[in-house]
Design a protein around this motif. Structure first.
Motif, PDB file in Angstrom:
ATOM      1  N   LEU A 124       0.852  -1.203   0.000  1.00 23.25           N
ATOM      2  CA  LEU A 124       0.000   0.000   0.000  1.00 23.25           C
ATOM      3  C   LEU A 124       0.882   1.245   0.000  1.00 23.25           C
ATOM      4  O   LEU A 124       0.561   2.249  -0.650  1.00 23.25           O
ATOM      5  N   GLY A 125       1.999   1.174   0.723  1.00 19.78           N
ATOM      6  CA  GLY A 125       2.957   2.277   0.736  1.00 19.78           C
ATOM      7  C   GLY A 125       3.554   2.490  -0.650  1.00 19.78           C
ATOM      8  O   GLY A 125       3.682   3.620  -1.121  1.00 19.78           O
ATOM      9  N   SER A 128       0.995   4.112  -2.806  1.00 15.28           N
ATOM     10  CA  SER A 128       0.775   5.495  -2.361  1.00 15.28           C
ATOM     11  C   SER A 128       1.895   6.416  -2.844  1.00 15.28           C
ATOM     12  O   SER A 128       1.648   7.560  -3.228  1.00 15.28           O
ATOM     13  N   LEU A 133      -0.786   9.224  -3.064  1.00 13.71           N
ATOM     14  CA  LEU A 133      -1.994   9.002  -2.272  1.00 13.71           C
ATOM     15  C   LEU A 133      -1.664   9.224  -0.792  1.00 13.71           C
ATOM     16  O   LEU A 133      -0.975   8.405  -0.186  1.00 13.71           O
ATOM     17  N   HIS A 134      -2.133  10.316  -0.232  1.00 14.43           N
ATOM     18  CA  HIS A 134      -1.967  10.554   1.212  1.00 14.43           C
ATOM     19  C   HIS A 134      -3.204  10.040   1.938  1.00 14.43           C
ATOM     20  O   HIS A 134      -3.653  10.627   2.918  1.00 14.43           O
ATOM     21  N   SER A 135      -3.780   8.939   1.478  1.00  9.37           N
ATOM     22  CA  SER A 135      -5.134   8.563   1.889  1.00  9.37           C
ATOM     23  C   SER A 135      -5.152   7.452   2.926  1.00  9.37           C
ATOM     24  O   SER A 135      -4.125   6.920   3.328  1.00  9.37           O
ATOM     25  N   GLU A 136      -6.368   7.091   3.310  1.00  7.55           N
ATOM     26  CA  GLU A 136      -6.622   5.960   4.198  1.00  7.55           C
ATOM     27  C   GLU A 136      -6.053   4.693   3.570  1.00  7.55           C
ATOM     28  O   GLU A 136      -6.206   4.474   2.359  1.00  7.55           O
ATOM     29  N   ASN A 137      -5.434   3.839   4.358  1.00 10.65           N
ATOM     30  CA  ASN A 137      -5.084   2.510   3.840  1.00 10.65           C
ATOM     31  C   ASN A 137      -5.176   1.448   4.919  1.00 10.65           C
ATOM     32  O   ASN A 137      -4.815   1.681   6.064  1.00 10.65           O
ATOM     33  N   SER A 138      -5.729   0.298   4.528  1.00 12.41           N
ATOM     34  CA  SER A 138      -5.937  -0.810   5.465  1.00 12.41           C
ATOM     35  C   SER A 138      -5.678  -2.130   4.759  1.00 12.41           C
ATOM     36  O   SER A 138      -6.092  -2.302   3.618  1.00 12.41           O
ATOM     37  N   PHE A 139      -5.024  -3.031   5.474  1.00 10.85           N
ATOM     38  CA  PHE A 139      -4.798  -4.374   4.918  1.00 10.85           C
ATOM     39  C   PHE A 139      -5.433  -5.413   5.840  1.00 10.85           C
ATOM     40  O   PHE A 139      -5.073  -5.524   7.007  1.00 10.85           O
ATOM     41  N   LEU A 157     -15.925   4.667   4.227  1.00  8.66           N
ATOM     42  CA  LEU A 157     -14.949   5.719   3.911  1.00  8.66           C
ATOM     43  C   LEU A 157     -15.524   6.736   2.937  1.00  8.66           C
ATOM     44  O   LEU A 157     -15.248   7.936   3.037  1.00  8.66           O
ATOM     45  N   LYS A 162     -14.185  10.536   3.986  1.00 11.22           N
ATOM     46  CA  LYS A 162     -12.750  10.326   4.233  1.00 11.22           C
ATOM     47  C   LYS A 162     -12.005  10.012   2.942  1.00 11.22           C
ATOM     48  O   LYS A 162     -10.797  10.190   2.860  1.00 11.22           O
TER      49      LYS A 162
ATOM     50  N   ASN B 144      -1.644  -4.066   9.593  1.00  7.00           N
ATOM     51  CA  ASN B 144      -1.229  -2.822   8.943  1.00  7.00           C
ATOM     52  C   ASN B 144      -0.041  -2.206   9.682  1.00  7.00           C
ATOM     53  O   ASN B 144      -0.070  -1.044  10.073  1.00  7.00           O
ATOM     54  N   LEU B 151      -5.539   1.813  14.268  1.00  6.32           N
ATOM     55  CA  LEU B 151      -6.452   1.699  13.123  1.00  6.32           C
ATOM     56  C   LEU B 151      -7.591   0.715  13.409  1.00  6.32           C
ATOM     57  O   LEU B 151      -8.720   0.906  12.948  1.00  6.32           O
ATOM     58  N   THR B 235      -6.620   7.791   9.108  1.00  6.61           N
ATOM     59  CA  THR B 235      -5.340   7.180   8.761  1.00  6.61           C
ATOM     60  C   THR B 235      -4.872   7.809   7.457  1.00  6.61           C
ATOM     61  O   THR B 235      -5.667   7.916   6.511  1.00  6.61           O
ATOM     62  N   ASN B 237      -1.439   8.199   4.616  1.00  2.00           N
ATOM     63  CA  ASN B 237      -0.127   7.712   4.195  1.00  2.00           C
ATOM     64  C   ASN B 237       0.805   8.881   3.915  1.00  2.00           C
ATOM     65  O   ASN B 237       0.394   9.908   3.403  1.00  2.00           O
ATOM     66  N   GLY B 369       5.649   1.317   5.781  1.00  2.00           N
ATOM     67  CA  GLY B 369       4.664   1.459   4.725  1.00  2.00           C
ATOM     68  C   GLY B 369       4.177   2.897   4.643  1.00  2.00           C
ATOM     69  O   GLY B 369       3.344   3.238   3.813  1.00  2.00           O
TER      70      GLY B 369
END
Lengths: 205, 382
Positions: A124-125, A128, A133-139, A157, A162, B144, B151, B235, B237, B369
């Motif tokens: 995801l990093g 991004s 993408l300075h956005s929400e990220n979840s795994f 979201l 968001k 994460n 989170l 959250t 990035n 990340g």
């Protein structure tokens, strides 16, 4: 009345094939994942040298995201596209390599360049960084593809403001078996954003 | 939108097996960090907060067969059991289970493990915990990196706000293993001495193992006395680097901004920041820059890593629980290990336990990340 969202585009990378919206754009007869993904990278004219430093899970996720996002005319400065990814094997493919590097006292050689990829969200990093993408990220980790949870989380979201768009899906890599399915959710699009449609698209190839 | 609360909670750590004991030890300034020389874990000496397997097994023996559960599973089950019991909520279809971990049962990859490699799959860890308690719903595992424990609170809130669940139990945990120690050591990120977050002489992190669990609920009935309401969360990035924080603290700055916006409060209303503070030169510097950009340089701030080390996927939840108790006791706890400011921007580190009326606190975390998470909590009004 709750706001409804749509699936604008989707892609699959599995069985030596890259497809976008159900249409094959690249196919190759390499049995080996590393060779296949390198050939796909070249064919798709990706031109991103950092790709070659990534572990296999990141390569798979990065390329799947890239084939969708490069059609989006993204802003060069920043974009508010949340990433909600999931899989079964987490980063185990790379974890096994790190474990092998520390298993024997005589050949104890842990590498920071490898260790950093022993987390599933590193992909995801990578995405991004490339797409600003300075956005929400979840795994998330699931036993199998879980359309319901992805759909609920994406809706949350988008409804809360968001994220403007959400790139969702499944990127699983376990030794030589791989399966990526990503789809872009936003206000406009032809396909309804519901679990039936998400499952239909996942199983289309 | 419906309100959500963080209520009953448990911490299982080297400082005790319940939140009250752990918080009591923190208030006395007692750290769980110790120096170890154990070449089966790392070829060189290290400092960490470990829980002895014997101690865990003697507790777990009362509720289950220790030969069938890994150390981490025993820790998470013991921790979660106390929260489920205290909550007194039947585990029906309206109750979810969330699990936060970075590496789960990664120690089963070691060649002399008693458990099969399949146990390393995080969904297996989820199933084990789900089945032990008989949850109706499938466990959702979040992995994460080091923001997981913060989170995961957002995730619980979001599933509740979408109407999927009324109550969500969260358990989180990670172990100090050969795998993790060797990796952080290869980054030259470990300190062989107790860590010193934000201090001039900080040299790196200590690792720690812990299990922490909470109930997140939409119901205002029967809350625990230290329960808090979730006011806002986000959250973001960094979009900068996968293994180093942004030099401008961009993702942390944005996540706190977004959480404040949702909470509909200004940074001046935050009474206390429970920060990440790993004690690496880059992380602590990044946080100082971000909090200055937010105008929060005077808000009392601590890092709890000097008590527990970095407990990875559990750290954010563990530190949220301590923050809840800190608020209930109207006491700021010392940022252990700190003597002299060693970041380029001024921040207000808590140097001694201090009584203060606390109504709202901010919890933040940052991780590999490029991820950063922030959640704002307030005291409940009842």
């Amino acid at each position: 009345m709750l706001q409804e969202f749509h699936i604008k585009s989707y892609c699959h990378i599995k069985s030596q094939t890259v497809s976008v919206n159900g249409q094959t754009i690249f196919n190759d007869d390499s049995e080996d994942f590393s060779a296949f993904i390198k050939n796909a990278y070249k064919f798709l004219k990706t031109d991103y040298p950092k790709f070659f430093k990534m572990d296999n899970l990141s390569k798979l996720a990065f390329l799947a995201a890239d084939v969708l996002l490069k059609n989006e005319n993204l802003n060069e400065e920043e974009n508010n596209i949340a990433l909600i990814f999931s899989n079964k094997a987490s980063s185990l493919d790379t974890d096994r390599k790190h474990q092998a590097a520390i298993e024997n006292d005589a050949e104890y050689f842990p590498s920071p360049a490898l260790f950093v990829y022993t987390l599933p969200n590193i992909c995801l990093g990578e995405i991004s960084i490339k797409h600003r993408l300075h956005s929400e990220n979840s795994f998330f980790i699931f036993d199998r593809f879980n359309a319901e949870h992805l759909q609920l989380y994406a809706n949350s979201l988008l409804r809360s403001g968001k994220a403007e768009k959400v790139l969702c899906g499944w990127v699983d890599l376990d030794e030589n078996s791989y399966d990526a399915f990503l789809y872009l959710v936003e206000n406009e699009g032809e396909i309804e954003h519901n679990t039936e449609e998400i499952n239909r698209l996942y199983n289309i190839l | 939108m419906a309100k959500t609360f963080v209520s009953y909670n448990n911490i299982l750590s080297s400082l005790g097996f319940d939140s009250e004991t752990v918080v009591e030890n923190i208030s006395k300034g007692i750290s769980g960090l110790e120096k170890y020389e154990d070449t089966s874990l790392l070829p060189e000496p290290f400092c960490a907060s470990l829980i002895s397997s014997e101690k865990i097994e003697s507790e777990f023996n009362k509720i289950g067969d220790t030969s069938k559960f890994t150390k981490l599973e025993q820790m998470m089950i013991l921790s979660l059991k106390k929260v489920i019991t205290a909550s007194n909520i039947p585990l029906n279809e309206r109750v979810g289970l969330l699990i936060s971990t970075t590496k789960g049962n990664i120690d089963v990859l070691e060649k002399d493990s008693n458990f099969p490699e399949s146990r390393a799959y995080l969904s297996e860890l989820g199933k084990t915990i789900q089945n032990f308690f008989g949850f109706n719903n499938e466990a959702i595992v979040l992995s994460n990196a080091c923001v997981s424990g913060v989170l995961v609170i957002s995730v619980a809130k979001r599933f509740i706000s979408e109407g999927k669940y009324d109550h969500v139990f969260i358990t989180s945990g990670d172990l100090v293993t050969q795998f993790i120690l060797s990796g952080f050591n290869s980054f030259q990120a470990l300190s062989a001495e107790p860590c010193k977050p934000y201090d001039k002489n900080r040299i790196g992190i200590n690792l720690g193992e812990v299990a922490a669990s909470v109930l997140v609920t939409s119901s205002k009935e029967n809350l625990s006395k230290e329960a808090v309401e979730i006011l806002g969360d986000a959250t973001c990035n960094d979009a900068n680097h996968i293994s180093g924080p942004s030099r401008t603290g961009e993702g942390l700055f944005r996540s706190v901004k977004a959480a404040l916006k949702e909470a509909n409060i200004t940074s001046a209303e935050i009474d206390y920041i429970s920060a990440h503070g790993t004690a690496t030169p880059f992380n602590d510097e990044m946080e100082a820059i971000a909090f200055n950009r937010l105008g929060m340089e005077n808000v009392p701030l601590n890092s709890l890593k000097g008590f527990f080390g970095h407990t990875l996927g559990a750290s954010g939840l563990l530190e949220t629980i301590v923050g809840m108790h800190s608020m209930e006791k109207n006491t700021l706890f010392i940022s252990k290990g700190f003597d002299e400011l060693g970041v380029s921007k001024k921040i207000n580190i808590v140097k001694t336990n201090t009584p203060k009326k606390l109504n709202i606190f901010l919890k933040t975390a940052s991780g590999f990340g490029g991820c950063n998470s922030a959640v704002i909590f307030s005291k409940t009004t009842n």
